[in-house]
Structures are given as structure tokens and as C-alpha cells.
Design an enzyme around this catalytic site. Structure first.
Site, PDB file in Angstrom:
ATOM      1  N   CYS A   1       0.795  -1.226   0.000  1.00 38.47           N
ATOM      2  CA  CYS A   1       0.000   0.000   0.000  1.00 38.47           C
ATOM      3  C   CYS A   1       0.832   1.283   0.000  1.00 38.47           C
ATOM      4  O   CYS A   1       1.371   1.636  -1.022  1.00 38.47           O
ATOM      5  CB  CYS A   1      -1.011  -0.046   1.152  1.00 38.47           C
ATOM      6  SG  CYS A   1      -2.381   1.093   0.889  1.00 38.47           S
TER       7      CYS A   1
ATOM      8  N   ARG B   1     -12.389   6.785  -0.554  1.00 39.08           N
ATOM      9  CA  ARG B   1     -11.428   5.730  -0.234  1.00 39.08           C
ATOM     10  C   ARG B   1     -11.901   4.390  -0.802  1.00 39.08           C
ATOM     11  O   ARG B   1     -13.102   4.109  -0.816  1.00 39.08           O
ATOM     12  CB  ARG B   1     -11.207   5.627   1.271  1.00 39.08           C
ATOM     13  CG  ARG B   1     -10.620   6.893   1.863  1.00 39.08           C
ATOM     14  CD  ARG B   1     -10.125   6.681   3.270  1.00 39.08           C
ATOM     15  NE  ARG B   1      -8.941   5.840   3.343  1.00 39.08           N
ATOM     16  CZ  ARG B   1      -7.698   6.257   3.083  1.00 39.08           C
ATOM     17  NH1 ARG B   1      -7.468   7.504   2.732  1.00 39.08           N
ATOM     18  NH2 ARG B   1      -6.679   5.418   3.174  1.00 39.08           N
TER      19      ARG B   1
ATOM     20  N   HIS C   1      -3.484  -5.560   2.364  1.00 38.42           N
ATOM     21  CA  HIS C   1      -3.098  -5.716   3.772  1.00 38.42           C
ATOM     22  C   HIS C   1      -3.747  -7.006   4.256  1.00 38.42           C
ATOM     23  O   HIS C   1      -4.300  -7.772   3.490  1.00 38.42           O
ATOM     24  CB  HIS C   1      -3.675  -4.567   4.616  1.00 38.42           C
ATOM     25  CG  HIS C   1      -3.153  -3.223   4.318  1.00 38.42           C
ATOM     26  ND1 HIS C   1      -1.986  -2.737   4.853  1.00 38.42           N
ATOM     27  CD2 HIS C   1      -3.665  -2.212   3.577  1.00 38.42           C
ATOM     28  CE1 HIS C   1      -1.806  -1.489   4.451  1.00 38.42           C
ATOM     29  NE2 HIS C   1      -2.807  -1.144   3.679  1.00 38.42           N
TER      30      HIS C   1
HETATM   31  N1  GLN Z   1      -2.088   6.833   2.536  1.00 37.00           N
HETATM   32  C1  GLN Z   1      -2.231   5.993   1.392  1.00 37.00           C
HETATM   33  C2  GLN Z   1      -3.598   6.108   0.757  1.00 37.00           C
HETATM   34  O1  GLN Z   1      -4.555   6.462   1.413  1.00 37.00           O
HETATM   35  C3  GLN Z   1      -1.889   4.557   1.755  1.00 37.00           C
HETATM   36  C4  GLN Z   1      -2.843   3.922   2.721  1.00 37.00           C
HETATM   37  C5  GLN Z   1      -2.403   2.573   3.212  1.00 37.00           C
HETATM   38  O2  GLN Z   1      -1.226   2.240   3.248  1.00 37.00           O
HETATM   39  N2  GLN Z   1      -3.382   1.772   3.623  1.00 37.00           N
HETATM   40  O3  GLN Z   1      -3.757   5.811  -0.418  1.00 37.00           O
END
Ligand code: GLN
Length: 249
Positions: A96, A130, A196
Site C-alpha cells: 500500500c 477511499r 493488507h
Molecule cells: N495513505 C495511502 C492512501 O490512502 C496509503 C494507505 C495505506 O497504506 N493503507 O492511499
């Protein structure tokens, strides 16, 4: 050289460790130890030395934008040595936030751009919402099973340049950008992904893929002794079934 000793580096464990990403290092360690290897894990934080010449595998986890901002200068300052190690074949898993910083650039939620180290030919733009939820992909790596399961939560949308190989094809979830059905990226032995989970306890076949590469990188022979993963693979199959419409959701 002691062929039964492996050294893993965990880069930025204090900053980049979302959703149990450290579990990936634990899974790699256990599956190596169960095969009789001694494993050392070096935690490397910003400004710490990263002795790449004596490392057999590198792991970097995910992070919130503010954590990515805290490590990015250090990460970019290591660009030359990292790229040289990747070109030599250092097996690496980047999840990520770390995956995003392996591309050309990453746009944080407020619109500013952070530089990446341009190992992968991709860039990540800020999304309007998101991408959150469970993910199932079909991997392009030589894995059995070919499916990988995980959990994603990212604002960034990643776009691969033509010719940049993805890690796999999205079967359920968003993946890189929710549009082109691609997930992650692979170049040499470096794997980047949004998954993840932790990823490797849920996907022991990928843990073994990485371990075999780490052992091959160190000794020239990446043959792994067989090690069962019955419960992990049953859990894996249940997740695939559940998130691809085969069962309860
Ligand atoms: N901050 C990054 C995003 O929001 C990565 C998030 C994460 O590693 N889960 O895309």
C-alpha cells in the site's frame, strides 16, 4: 556463509505498519524457522543504516499520508542503493503506502505530490473517496492457488504505464484504481500490492514464493522443503468463496 541463516529487513516499522502489516514479517519468519532456518529481522527506521549487501529480503508496509510524508525524504535518499539491490534480485514486498512510493509519484489527499523512487512505472493520484474492503485477485505469479486474498483501504488510485506488469487481475474489490481491474505491480523480485490483512498469513503460497526467492538470492538454490499450510489454505479458500459470490458475504 551460513546457508541456514536468513536476514530480513523491515523498513520503517514504526511509521509504515497499518492493519497488522508486521504480520507479514512474522509469517515469513515462522515459515522459514519451521524449515530449520535461523532468521534475523533488522528493523530499519529513517536514518538507520540499511546494510543491503547482507539482506536476503526486504519488507515495507503501508501507512497513512502523514506517515508516508515522514519517511519519504529518507526513502528517496536511498533510491540509488535500493534500485541497485532490486536490479540484483533482492526479493521485496511493499504494501500500500510503500507500494505507492515505489512508483514515480504519489498525490496525498490534500492534492500535494510526494516523490517516489520510480522503481515501478506507475503513478498514484488522489481519489475522491477511499477504496475500502476485501479483495480477491488472480495473481500472475507462479502460485498455487493463484488467488490472493486481502483487505484494502486507500485513497490513492494507482495507474500503471503500458508495459508495467501488475501483480494480478482483480476478481473482487478495487485494486489499483477500481477501473482497469489490475492490482499491484511486479518487477524483478519486487512485489507491490494494496493487500493488507496481514497478506502473507492469509496467502502462505505467496509467503513461500518470497521465501524461496530469498533463499535463492542468498544461496543460488531457492528450493524449499515442503511445509503444510492446510488451515491457512482452507481459510483462504473460504475467503475466496465468500467474496466472489460463492457464499455468505
Ligand atoms: N495513505 C495511502 C492512501 O490512502 C496509503 C494507505 C495505506 O497504506 N493503507 O492511499
Amino acid at each position: 556463509m551460513d546457508g541456514r541463516r536468513l536476514v530480513f529487513a523491515h523498513l520503517y516499522p514504526g511509521h509504515m505498519n497499518l492493519y497488522g502489516d508486521r504480520g507479514n514479517v512474522l509469517a515469513l519468519r515462522r515459515r522459514a524457522e519451521w524449515r530449520g532456518y535461523d532468521v534475523d529481522v533488522l528493523d530499519v527506521n529513517p536514518t538507520d543504516p540499511l546494510p543491503l549487501a547482507s539482506i536476503d529480503l526486504l519488507f515495507v508496509g503501508g501507512g497513512e499520508d502523514r506517515h508516508q510524508e515522514l519517511v519519504v525524504e529518507d526513502f528517496v535518499s536511498r533510491r540509488q542503493e535500493l534500485v541497485a539491490a532490486f536490479q540484483d534480485g533482492l526479493p521485496t514486498l511493499a504494501v500500500c503506502g510503500a507500494y505507492q512510493l515505489l512508483g514515480h509519484r504519489y498525490q496525498v489527499a490534500d492534492g500535494r505530490w510526494l516523490p517516489g523512487i520510480a522503481w515501478f512505472d506507475l503513478e498514484t493520484r488522489s481519489g475522491t473517496d477511499r477504496a475500502v474492503g476485501n479483495v480477491v485477485i488472480e495473481s500472475r505469479l507462479d502460485l498455487s492457488p493463484k488467488t490472493l486474498v486481502g483487505f484494502e483501504n486507500h485513497g490513492g488510485r494507482t495507474f500503471l504505464a503500458p508495459g508495467q506488469e501488475p501483480l494480478g487481475r482483480v476478481i473482487a474489490g478495487h485494486g489499483n484504481n477500481g477501473q482497469d481491474h489490475m492490482e499491484g505491480a511486479v518487477r524483478e523480485q519486487v512485489v507491490g500490492t494494496y493487500l493488507h490483512g496481514s497478506l502473507l498469513p492469509k496467502n502462505p503460497q505467496l509467503a513461500d514464493w518470497l521465501l524461496s526467492r530469498a533463499i535463492g538470492f542468498k544461496t543460488g538454490n531457492g528450493e524449499l522443503s515442503p511445509l503444510e499450510a492446510e488451515f491457512e489454505l482452507r481459510a483462504h479458500a473460504a475467503m475466496v468463496e465468500r467474496f466472489t459470490g460463492g457464499g455468505r458475504s
